[in-house]
Design a protein around this motif. Sequence first.
Motif, mmCIF file in Angstrom:
data_model
loop_
_atom_site.group_PDB
_atom_site.id
_atom_site.type_symbol
_atom_site.label_atom_id
_atom_site.label_comp_id
_atom_site.label_asym_id
_atom_site.label_seq_id
_atom_site.Cartn_x
_atom_site.Cartn_y
_atom_site.Cartn_z
ATOM 1 N N UNK A 24 -2.542 -8.962 3.179
ATOM 2 C CA UNK A 24 -1.861 -8.444 4.348
ATOM 3 C C UNK A 24 -2.656 -7.284 4.912
ATOM 4 N N UNK A 25 -2.182 -6.069 4.766
ATOM 5 C CA UNK A 25 -2.846 -4.930 5.381
ATOM 6 C C UNK A 25 -3.529 -4.065 4.335
ATOM 7 N N UNK A 26 -4.243 -3.067 4.814
ATOM 8 C CA UNK A 26 -4.844 -2.097 3.909
ATOM 9 C C UNK A 26 -3.773 -1.474 3.025
ATOM 10 N N UNK A 27 -4.088 -1.301 1.779
ATOM 11 C CA UNK A 27 -3.106 -0.801 0.824
ATOM 12 C C UNK A 27 -3.360 0.673 0.566
ATOM 13 N N UNK A 28 -2.381 1.509 0.883
ATOM 14 C CA UNK A 28 -2.525 2.934 0.660
ATOM 15 C C UNK A 28 -1.756 3.412 -0.562
ATOM 16 N N UNK A 30 -1.438 1.669 -3.889
ATOM 17 C CA UNK A 30 -1.841 1.349 -5.254
ATOM 18 C C UNK A 30 -3.340 1.187 -5.322
ATOM 19 N N UNK A 31 -3.842 0.592 -6.427
ATOM 20 C CA UNK A 31 -5.273 0.624 -6.672
ATOM 21 C C UNK A 31 -5.995 -0.627 -6.204
ATOM 22 N N UNK A 32 -5.393 -1.450 -5.346
ATOM 23 C CA UNK A 32 -6.077 -2.588 -4.765
ATOM 24 C C UNK A 32 -6.577 -2.227 -3.370
ATOM 25 N N UNK A 33 -7.729 -2.806 -2.982
ATOM 26 C CA UNK A 33 -8.252 -2.559 -1.650
ATOM 27 C C UNK A 33 -7.317 -3.140 -0.601
ATOM 28 N N UNK A 34 -6.765 -4.300 -0.871
ATOM 29 C CA UNK A 34 -5.816 -4.946 0.004
ATOM 30 C C UNK A 34 -4.563 -5.289 -0.781
ATOM 31 N N UNK A 35 -3.465 -5.494 -0.054
ATOM 32 C CA UNK A 35 -2.258 -5.972 -0.680
ATOM 33 C C UNK A 35 -2.329 -7.483 -0.840
ATOM 34 N N UNK A 36 -2.028 -7.964 -2.000
ATOM 35 C CA UNK A 36 -1.862 -9.392 -2.197
ATOM 36 C C UNK A 36 -0.468 -9.764 -1.714
ATOM 37 N N UNK A 37 -0.349 -10.924 -1.157
ATOM 38 C CA UNK A 37 0.947 -11.410 -0.706
ATOM 39 C C UNK A 37 1.879 -11.493 -1.914
ATOM 40 N N UNK A 38 2.813 -10.571 -1.996
ATOM 41 C CA UNK A 38 3.672 -10.467 -3.172
ATOM 42 C C UNK A 38 4.615 -11.661 -3.306
ATOM 43 N N UNK A 42 4.743 -13.788 -6.684
ATOM 44 C CA UNK A 42 5.980 -14.002 -7.432
ATOM 45 C C UNK A 42 6.289 -15.486 -7.584
ATOM 46 N N UNK A 43 6.001 -16.252 -6.535
ATOM 47 C CA UNK A 43 6.194 -17.700 -6.611
ATOM 48 C C UNK A 43 5.311 -18.298 -7.695
ATOM 49 N N UNK A 86 -16.147 -7.326 -12.886
ATOM 50 C CA UNK A 86 -15.098 -7.146 -11.885
ATOM 51 C C UNK A 86 -13.851 -6.509 -12.468
ATOM 52 N N UNK A 87 -13.111 -5.876 -11.582
ATOM 53 C CA UNK A 87 -11.727 -5.502 -11.839
ATOM 54 C C UNK A 87 -10.904 -6.329 -10.860
ATOM 55 N N UNK A 88 -9.900 -7.027 -11.357
ATOM 56 C CA UNK A 88 -9.162 -7.913 -10.480
ATOM 57 C C UNK A 88 -7.700 -8.039 -10.852
ATOM 58 N N UNK A 89 -6.989 -8.801 -10.042
ATOM 59 C CA UNK A 89 -5.572 -9.093 -10.250
ATOM 60 C C UNK A 89 -5.410 -10.589 -10.457
#
Length: 246
Positions: A24-28, A30-38, A42-43, A86-89
Amino acid sequence: MKKLFIALALLSFTAPLTGYQLLSSKNQSDDSTFKINQTRLQHNSQHWQNKIDSARIETQTIGSPGQYSLIPTSVDELKKYNPLLIKGTVFNLEPMKNCRNEAYTKVSVFVDQVLKGNKKTESMIINFNLNSGFIFKPQQDEFNYIKKTEVPMPEIGSKIITGLTPRKIDPTKKDPITKFFVENQAADHLSYSINDPIHSFWIKKNNQADFQLNNPLLNQQSKDDWYAKKLLNLTEQLNHLKKQIH
Protein backbone atom coordinates in the motif's frame (compact mmCIF):
# COMPACT_ATOMS: atom_id res chain seq x y z
CA MET A 1 14.08 -39.06 -9.86
CA LYS A 2 16.25 -39.38 -6.75
CA LYS A 3 18.65 -36.81 -8.21
CA LEU A 4 15.70 -34.51 -8.79
CA PHE A 5 14.69 -34.66 -5.13
CA ILE A 6 18.24 -33.99 -3.95
CA ALA A 7 18.52 -31.00 -6.25
CA LEU A 8 15.17 -29.63 -5.17
CA ALA A 9 16.27 -29.65 -1.57
CA LEU A 10 18.91 -27.11 -2.56
CA LEU A 11 16.83 -24.95 -4.86
CA SER A 12 13.96 -22.50 -4.66
CA PHE A 13 12.44 -19.98 -7.00
CA THR A 14 10.87 -16.59 -7.58
CA ALA A 15 7.27 -15.76 -8.36
CA PRO A 16 5.86 -12.68 -10.10
CA LEU A 17 4.14 -9.84 -8.32
CA THR A 18 1.45 -9.82 -10.99
CA GLY A 19 -1.96 -10.64 -9.54
CA TYR A 20 -0.99 -9.80 -5.97
CA GLN A 21 -2.04 -6.57 -4.29
CA LEU A 22 0.77 -6.69 -1.79
CA LEU A 23 1.76 -3.15 -1.02
CA SER A 24 0.00 0.00 0.00
CA SER A 25 1.69 3.20 1.12
CA LYS A 26 4.96 4.16 2.74
CA ASN A 27 5.08 2.76 6.24
CA GLN A 28 5.96 5.19 9.00
CA SER A 29 4.99 3.00 11.95
CA ASP A 30 7.03 -0.20 11.77
CA ASP A 31 10.25 -1.61 10.37
CA SER A 32 9.10 -2.42 6.82
CA THR A 33 9.80 -0.07 3.92
CA PHE A 34 6.25 -0.60 2.70
CA LYS A 35 3.10 -1.92 4.27
CA ILE A 36 2.12 -5.39 3.19
CA ASN A 37 -1.56 -5.80 2.49
CA GLN A 38 -2.64 -7.02 5.91
CA THR A 39 -5.93 -8.44 4.68
CA ARG A 40 -4.10 -10.67 2.22
CA LEU A 41 -1.54 -11.62 4.86
CA GLN A 42 -4.26 -12.62 7.33
CA HIS A 43 -6.05 -14.58 4.62
CA ASN A 44 -2.87 -16.50 3.82
CA SER A 45 -2.25 -17.20 7.50
CA GLN A 46 -5.77 -18.47 8.13
CA HIS A 47 -5.73 -20.63 5.00
CA TRP A 48 -2.46 -22.28 6.04
CA GLN A 49 -3.62 -22.76 9.63
CA ASN A 50 -6.79 -24.47 8.43
CA LYS A 51 -4.66 -26.93 6.47
CA ILE A 52 -2.40 -27.59 9.46
CA ASP A 53 -5.39 -28.10 11.77
CA SER A 54 -6.62 -30.94 9.57
CA ALA A 55 -3.17 -32.45 8.95
CA ARG A 56 -1.82 -35.74 10.26
CA ILE A 57 1.67 -34.73 11.35
CA GLU A 58 4.83 -36.79 11.66
CA THR A 59 7.85 -35.18 13.34
CA GLN A 60 11.24 -36.10 11.92
CA THR A 61 14.77 -35.24 12.99
CA ILE A 62 17.26 -34.37 10.28
CA GLY A 63 20.15 -35.62 12.38
CA SER A 64 23.75 -34.74 11.65
CA PRO A 65 24.03 -32.63 8.49
CA GLY A 66 27.61 -33.79 8.05
CA GLN A 67 30.77 -31.84 8.68
CA TYR A 68 30.40 -28.25 9.73
CA SER A 69 31.52 -25.97 6.92
CA LEU A 70 31.06 -22.27 6.25
CA ILE A 71 28.94 -21.80 9.34
CA PRO A 72 29.09 -18.09 10.17
CA THR A 73 30.18 -17.06 13.64
CA SER A 74 30.05 -13.29 13.02
CA VAL A 75 28.06 -10.78 11.00
CA ASP A 76 31.04 -10.31 8.67
CA GLU A 77 31.20 -14.06 8.00
CA LEU A 78 27.44 -14.18 7.49
CA LYS A 79 27.77 -11.59 4.74
CA LYS A 80 30.86 -13.25 3.29
CA TYR A 81 29.24 -16.68 2.95
CA ASN A 82 26.00 -15.47 1.37
CA PRO A 83 25.67 -13.75 -2.03
CA LEU A 84 22.31 -12.36 -0.89
CA LEU A 85 21.42 -11.63 2.72
CA ILE A 86 17.90 -10.41 3.43
CA LYS A 87 15.57 -9.36 6.17
CA GLY A 88 12.01 -10.12 5.18
CA THR A 89 8.43 -10.89 6.14
CA VAL A 90 6.95 -14.33 5.49
CA PHE A 91 4.01 -13.58 3.21
CA ASN A 92 2.74 -17.06 2.32
CA LEU A 93 3.35 -20.79 2.61
CA GLU A 94 2.21 -23.18 -0.11
CA PRO A 95 2.57 -26.94 -0.58
CA MET A 96 4.58 -27.80 -3.67
CA LYS A 97 2.80 -30.32 -5.87
CA ASN A 98 3.87 -33.07 -8.24
CA CYS A 99 6.66 -34.34 -6.02
CA ARG A 100 5.47 -37.63 -4.57
CA ASN A 101 7.16 -39.16 -1.54
CA GLU A 102 8.90 -35.85 -0.80
CA ALA A 103 7.62 -32.84 1.14
CA TYR A 104 8.42 -29.35 -0.11
CA THR A 105 6.92 -26.03 0.91
CA LYS A 106 7.25 -22.80 -1.05
CA VAL A 107 8.05 -19.96 1.34
CA SER A 108 7.12 -16.57 -0.13
CA VAL A 109 8.96 -13.69 1.51
CA PHE A 110 8.54 -9.96 1.07
CA VAL A 111 12.05 -8.48 1.18
CA ASP A 112 12.00 -5.62 3.68
CA GLN A 113 15.71 -4.94 3.34
CA VAL A 114 18.73 -6.32 1.51
CA LEU A 115 21.60 -6.54 3.99
CA LYS A 116 23.99 -7.71 1.28
CA GLY A 117 23.53 -8.24 -2.44
CA ASN A 118 21.29 -6.91 -5.20
CA LYS A 119 19.29 -3.98 -3.82
CA LYS A 120 16.71 -4.44 -6.60
CA THR A 121 15.38 -7.35 -4.56
CA GLU A 122 14.01 -4.96 -1.94
CA SER A 123 10.22 -4.60 -1.86
CA MET A 124 9.84 -7.74 -3.98
CA ILE A 125 8.38 -11.15 -3.24
CA ILE A 126 10.94 -13.92 -3.59
CA ASN A 127 10.50 -17.61 -2.84
CA PHE A 128 12.63 -20.44 -1.55
CA ASN A 129 11.63 -23.94 -0.57
CA LEU A 130 11.97 -25.90 2.64
CA ASN A 131 12.20 -29.68 2.62
CA SER A 132 9.21 -30.26 4.89
CA GLY A 133 5.46 -29.73 4.89
CA PHE A 134 2.65 -31.55 3.12
CA ILE A 135 3.61 -34.77 1.39
CA PHE A 136 1.77 -36.37 -1.52
CA LYS A 137 2.05 -40.15 -1.55
CA PRO A 138 0.11 -42.73 -3.56
CA GLN A 139 -1.02 -44.42 -0.35
CA GLN A 140 -1.11 -41.91 2.47
CA ASP A 141 -2.79 -43.44 5.52
CA GLU A 142 -0.61 -42.58 8.52
CA PHE A 143 0.45 -38.95 7.98
CA ASN A 144 0.36 -36.25 5.34
CA TYR A 145 2.59 -33.55 6.85
CA ILE A 146 6.28 -33.85 7.75
CA LYS A 147 7.60 -31.55 10.46
CA LYS A 148 11.39 -31.18 10.73
CA THR A 149 12.63 -30.66 14.29
CA GLU A 150 15.70 -28.63 13.33
CA VAL A 151 13.90 -26.36 10.87
CA PRO A 152 10.42 -25.38 12.10
CA MET A 153 8.16 -23.91 9.44
CA PRO A 154 8.16 -20.11 9.85
CA GLU A 155 4.84 -18.52 10.69
CA ILE A 156 3.18 -16.32 8.10
CA GLY A 157 3.71 -12.72 9.17
CA SER A 158 6.94 -13.42 11.05
CA LYS A 159 10.22 -11.68 10.25
CA ILE A 160 13.24 -13.62 9.03
CA ILE A 161 16.93 -13.05 8.35
CA THR A 162 18.63 -15.54 6.08
CA GLY A 163 21.18 -16.00 3.32
CA LEU A 164 20.21 -16.97 -0.20
CA THR A 165 21.89 -17.84 -3.47
CA PRO A 166 20.27 -16.57 -6.69
CA ARG A 167 20.61 -18.71 -9.82
CA LYS A 168 19.49 -18.14 -13.38
CA ILE A 169 16.73 -20.39 -14.64
CA ASP A 170 15.28 -20.86 -18.12
CA PRO A 171 11.53 -21.51 -17.77
CA THR A 172 11.35 -22.83 -21.35
CA LYS A 173 13.49 -25.86 -20.56
CA LYS A 174 11.78 -29.21 -20.06
CA ASP A 175 14.15 -30.84 -17.57
CA PRO A 176 12.48 -32.24 -14.41
CA ILE A 177 13.66 -29.49 -12.06
CA THR A 178 12.57 -26.63 -14.31
CA LYS A 179 9.30 -28.40 -15.01
CA PHE A 180 8.73 -28.70 -11.27
CA PHE A 181 9.33 -24.96 -10.87
CA VAL A 182 6.89 -24.09 -13.64
CA GLU A 183 4.19 -26.40 -12.31
CA ASN A 184 4.49 -24.63 -8.98
CA GLN A 185 4.11 -21.20 -10.60
CA ALA A 186 7.74 -20.20 -10.95
CA ALA A 187 7.63 -17.43 -13.51
CA ASP A 188 10.89 -15.56 -13.18
CA HIS A 189 14.34 -16.13 -14.63
CA LEU A 190 15.98 -16.35 -11.20
CA SER A 191 15.70 -19.02 -8.56
CA TYR A 192 16.66 -18.63 -4.92
CA SER A 193 17.96 -21.31 -2.59
CA ILE A 194 18.30 -20.90 1.14
CA ASN A 195 21.92 -21.66 1.88
CA ASP A 196 21.76 -23.16 5.35
CA PRO A 197 18.34 -23.40 7.03
CA ILE A 198 19.84 -25.40 9.91
CA HIS A 199 22.51 -22.91 11.02
CA SER A 200 21.78 -19.57 9.32
CA PHE A 201 18.05 -18.95 9.50
CA TRP A 202 16.74 -16.47 12.07
CA ILE A 203 13.12 -15.74 12.85
CA LYS A 204 11.21 -13.17 14.89
CA LYS A 205 7.64 -14.26 15.53
CA ASN A 206 4.80 -11.78 15.78
CA ASN A 207 4.80 -11.86 19.60
CA GLN A 208 8.59 -11.66 20.03
CA ALA A 209 10.87 -8.67 20.40
CA ASP A 210 14.08 -10.29 19.13
CA PHE A 211 15.26 -12.66 16.44
CA GLN A 212 16.22 -16.18 17.42
CA LEU A 213 17.90 -19.00 15.58
CA ASN A 214 15.20 -21.10 13.91
CA ASN A 215 16.67 -24.33 15.27
CA PRO A 216 15.36 -25.38 18.71
CA LEU A 217 17.91 -28.19 19.04
CA LEU A 218 20.90 -25.87 18.63
CA ASN A 219 19.33 -23.40 21.03
CA GLN A 220 19.05 -26.16 23.64
CA GLN A 221 22.56 -27.59 23.33
CA SER A 222 24.54 -24.37 23.52
CA LYS A 223 26.47 -25.53 26.60
CA ASP A 224 27.85 -28.57 24.80
CA ASP A 225 28.29 -27.42 21.22
CA TRP A 226 30.98 -24.92 20.23
CA TYR A 227 29.16 -23.93 17.04
CA ALA A 228 25.88 -23.57 18.89
CA LYS A 229 27.52 -21.10 21.27
CA LYS A 230 28.96 -19.15 18.35
CA LEU A 231 25.61 -19.08 16.54
CA LEU A 232 23.79 -17.87 19.62
CA ASN A 233 26.45 -15.16 19.98
CA LEU A 234 25.85 -14.23 16.32
CA THR A 235 22.13 -14.07 17.08
CA GLU A 236 22.87 -11.58 19.85
CA GLN A 237 24.95 -9.53 17.40
CA LEU A 238 22.06 -9.44 14.92
CA ASN A 239 19.67 -8.29 17.63
CA HIS A 240 22.09 -5.57 18.72
CA LEU A 241 22.14 -4.39 15.11
CA LYS A 242 18.35 -4.33 14.81
CA LYS A 243 18.22 -0.55 14.54
CA GLN A 244 20.58 -0.73 11.57
CA ILE A 245 18.65 -3.49 9.79
CA HIS A 246 15.08 -2.24 10.26
